[in-house]
Motif scaffolding. Sequence first.
Motif, PDB file in Angstrom:
ATOM      1  N   CYS A 107       6.351  10.136 -12.375  1.00  0.00           N
ATOM      2  CA  CYS A 107       7.735  10.005 -11.908  1.00  0.00           C
ATOM      3  C   CYS A 107       8.127  11.153 -10.993  1.00  0.00           C
ATOM      4  N   ARG A 108       7.436  12.299 -11.120  1.00  0.00           N
ATOM      5  CA  ARG A 108       7.749  13.445 -10.263  1.00  0.00           C
ATOM      6  C   ARG A 108       7.037  13.351  -8.917  1.00  0.00           C
ATOM      7  N   SER A 109       5.935  12.578  -8.851  1.00  0.00           N
ATOM      8  CA  SER A 109       5.181  12.467  -7.601  1.00  0.00           C
ATOM      9  C   SER A 109       5.832  11.528  -6.597  1.00  0.00           C
ATOM     10  N   ILE A 110       6.940  10.913  -6.966  1.00  0.00           N
ATOM     11  CA  ILE A 110       7.694  10.114  -6.004  1.00  0.00           C
ATOM     12  C   ILE A 110       8.359  11.038  -4.981  1.00  0.00           C
ATOM     13  N   PHE A 111       8.563  12.288  -5.364  1.00  0.00           N
ATOM     14  CA  PHE A 111       9.332  13.223  -4.552  1.00  0.00           C
ATOM     15  C   PHE A 111       8.450  14.332  -3.987  1.00  0.00           C
ATOM     16  N   GLY A 112       8.815  14.831  -2.822  1.00  0.00           N
ATOM     17  CA  GLY A 112       8.135  15.980  -2.251  1.00  0.00           C
ATOM     18  C   GLY A 112       8.754  17.270  -2.745  1.00  0.00           C
ATOM     19  N   GLY A 113       8.045  18.377  -2.553  1.00  0.00           N
ATOM     20  CA  GLY A 113       8.579  19.676  -2.949  1.00  0.00           C
ATOM     21  C   GLY A 113       8.823  19.777  -4.438  1.00  0.00           C
ATOM     22  N   PHE A 114       9.942  20.405  -4.802  1.00  0.00           N
ATOM     23  CA  PHE A 114      10.294  20.560  -6.208  1.00  0.00           C
ATOM     24  C   PHE A 114      10.931  19.277  -6.745  1.00  0.00           C
ATOM     25  N   ALA A 115      10.568  18.922  -7.967  1.00  0.00           N
ATOM     26  CA  ALA A 115      11.150  17.737  -8.599  1.00  0.00           C
ATOM     27  C   ALA A 115      11.371  18.013 -10.079  1.00  0.00           C
ATOM     28  N   GLU A 116      12.437  17.429 -10.612  1.00  0.00           N
ATOM     29  CA  GLU A 116      12.739  17.540 -12.031  1.00  0.00           C
ATOM     30  C   GLU A 116      12.610  16.170 -12.676  1.00  0.00           C
ATOM     31  N   TRP A 117      11.977  16.131 -13.850  1.00  0.00           N
ATOM     32  CA  TRP A 117      11.955  14.917 -14.661  1.00  0.00           C
ATOM     33  C   TRP A 117      12.999  15.103 -15.755  1.00  0.00           C
ATOM     34  N   LYS A 118      14.097  14.371 -15.621  1.00  0.00           N
ATOM     35  CA  LYS A 118      15.159  14.434 -16.630  1.00  0.00           C
ATOM     36  C   LYS A 118      14.717  13.599 -17.826  1.00  0.00           C
ATOM     37  N   LYS A 119      14.649  14.228 -18.989  1.00  0.00           N
ATOM     38  CA  LYS A 119      14.039  13.572 -20.142  1.00  0.00           C
ATOM     39  C   LYS A 119      14.779  12.298 -20.552  1.00  0.00           C
ATOM     40  N   GLU A 166       6.922  13.531  -0.088  1.00  0.00           N
ATOM     41  CA  GLU A 166       7.272  12.435  -0.984  1.00  0.00           C
ATOM     42  C   GLU A 166       6.311  11.269  -0.798  1.00  0.00           C
ATOM     43  N   ILE A 167       6.397  10.279  -1.658  1.00  0.00           N
ATOM     44  CA  ILE A 167       5.556   9.096  -1.571  1.00  0.00           C
ATOM     45  C   ILE A 167       5.772   8.401  -0.221  1.00  0.00           C
ATOM     46  N   ALA A 168       4.716   7.826   0.305  1.00  0.00           N
ATOM     47  CA  ALA A 168       4.796   7.098   1.575  1.00  0.00           C
ATOM     48  C   ALA A 168       4.337   5.660   1.367  1.00  0.00           C
ATOM     49  N   LEU A 169       5.163   4.714   1.775  1.00  0.00           N
ATOM     50  CA  LEU A 169       4.773   3.302   1.753  1.00  0.00           C
ATOM     51  C   LEU A 169       4.110   3.000   3.082  1.00  0.00           C
ATOM     52  N   LYS A 204       0.858  -1.196   0.000  1.00  0.00           N
ATOM     53  CA  LYS A 204       0.000   0.000   0.000  1.00  0.00           C
ATOM     54  C   LYS A 204       0.886   1.236   0.000  1.00  0.00           C
ATOM     55  N   ALA A 205       0.452   2.263  -0.717  1.00  0.00           N
ATOM     56  CA  ALA A 205       1.243   3.497  -0.787  1.00  0.00           C
ATOM     57  C   ALA A 205       0.338   4.708  -0.964  1.00  0.00           C
ATOM     58  N   ARG A 206       0.859   5.858  -0.546  1.00  0.00           N
ATOM     59  CA  ARG A 206       0.166   7.138  -0.747  1.00  0.00           C
ATOM     60  C   ARG A 206       1.102   8.066  -1.512  1.00  0.00           C
ATOM     61  N   ALA A 207       0.597   8.656  -2.589  1.00  0.00           N
ATOM     62  CA  ALA A 207       1.388   9.609  -3.366  1.00  0.00           C
ATOM     63  C   ALA A 207       0.559  10.852  -3.654  1.00  0.00           C
ATOM     64  N   TYR A 208       1.234  11.967  -3.732  1.00  0.00           N
ATOM     65  CA  TYR A 208       0.581  13.266  -3.906  1.00  0.00           C
ATOM     66  C   TYR A 208       0.726  13.747  -5.346  1.00  0.00           C
TER      67      TYR A 208
END
Length: 332
Positions: free
Chosen positions: A142-154, A320-323, A5-9
């Motif tokens: 892929c950006r919702s794994i992280f909290g705050g600011f996140a970059e998706w490197k192409k 960030e995502i929470a397990l 189970k996980a929660r993501a924003y």
Amino acid sequence: MYVGKARAYTNIALIKYWGKKDEELILPMNSSLSLTLDAFYTETSVIFDEELTEDIFYLDGIKQNTKQTAKVAKFLSLVRQQQDVSLFAKVDSKNFVPTAAGLASSASGLAALAGACSEALNLNLSPKDLSRLARRGSGSACRSIFGGFAEWKKGDSDQTSFGKAIDSDGWENDLAMLFVLVDDGVKDISSRDGMRRTVETSSFYSGWLKTTEEDLVTAKKAIAEKDFIKLGEVTEANGLRMHGTTLAAVPPFTYWSPESIKVMQLVRQMRQQGIPCYFTMDAGPNVKILVEKKNLTALKTFFADHFAKSQLITANAGPEIALIPVEGAEKL
């Protein structure tokens, strides 16, 4: 039976992702940058069970039909293939998004599903590799794994396209977003179809790609310097340019509504009154306004004179995502 189970924003792109160079791997044409938000999230549990004869998907307590389950089943098949697992799964996903908000939940939904699968099958993925897995379900996930600011490197391959956190020394906690919900109807053209049409036909698209790489550098510098004006200006300009590409597509289209334009004009009025705030829009008519927390009350009060209370939703930077541990859960 293996359970996770996980929660993501959800996240909102400040520097937009618009267009894929690989539809199967979901590799983007450009890198992007986002802010994860605390107001909207998805909780997903997954059970891999030898007694199941097909994948089953429940969304907000309602069993989805075969068509609605297809995207989830495709993602589960990817995980099964990678882990050499043959078990079908039951997925139970709950979106914690205000009723009729008209906000896409694919980012938080697929990030949460990736986290739940990782937990159930004991994948022990690093944040980078978990973001790569989430990307295969929905690019922005892929950006919702992280909290705050996140970059998706192409990147240019499955291995090199991933999300990463951008350290801002906690500055994201000084920022907020006001969502102005002007329409919750079904879009005439989906974001996926809109991206494809734009990439294939818009004469503005090459210019978009060139300026977006420059915008990303500007946004990262603004975050490093904690320069709200610079971040706001590049956010607004980048969003406008993205939407501009759709007007040169063949046939042309737009996600804007008259109410969207009204919100943009009101944001400009607020700036003229000395309140720094900047708008951005995704592939839909609802407008998101970036503002410093110290000015959020003034911004919301101003917009309350023009829109119903139910149309105004505030959000702060999210985690960030929470397990989530499941009591008695068995792991592979």
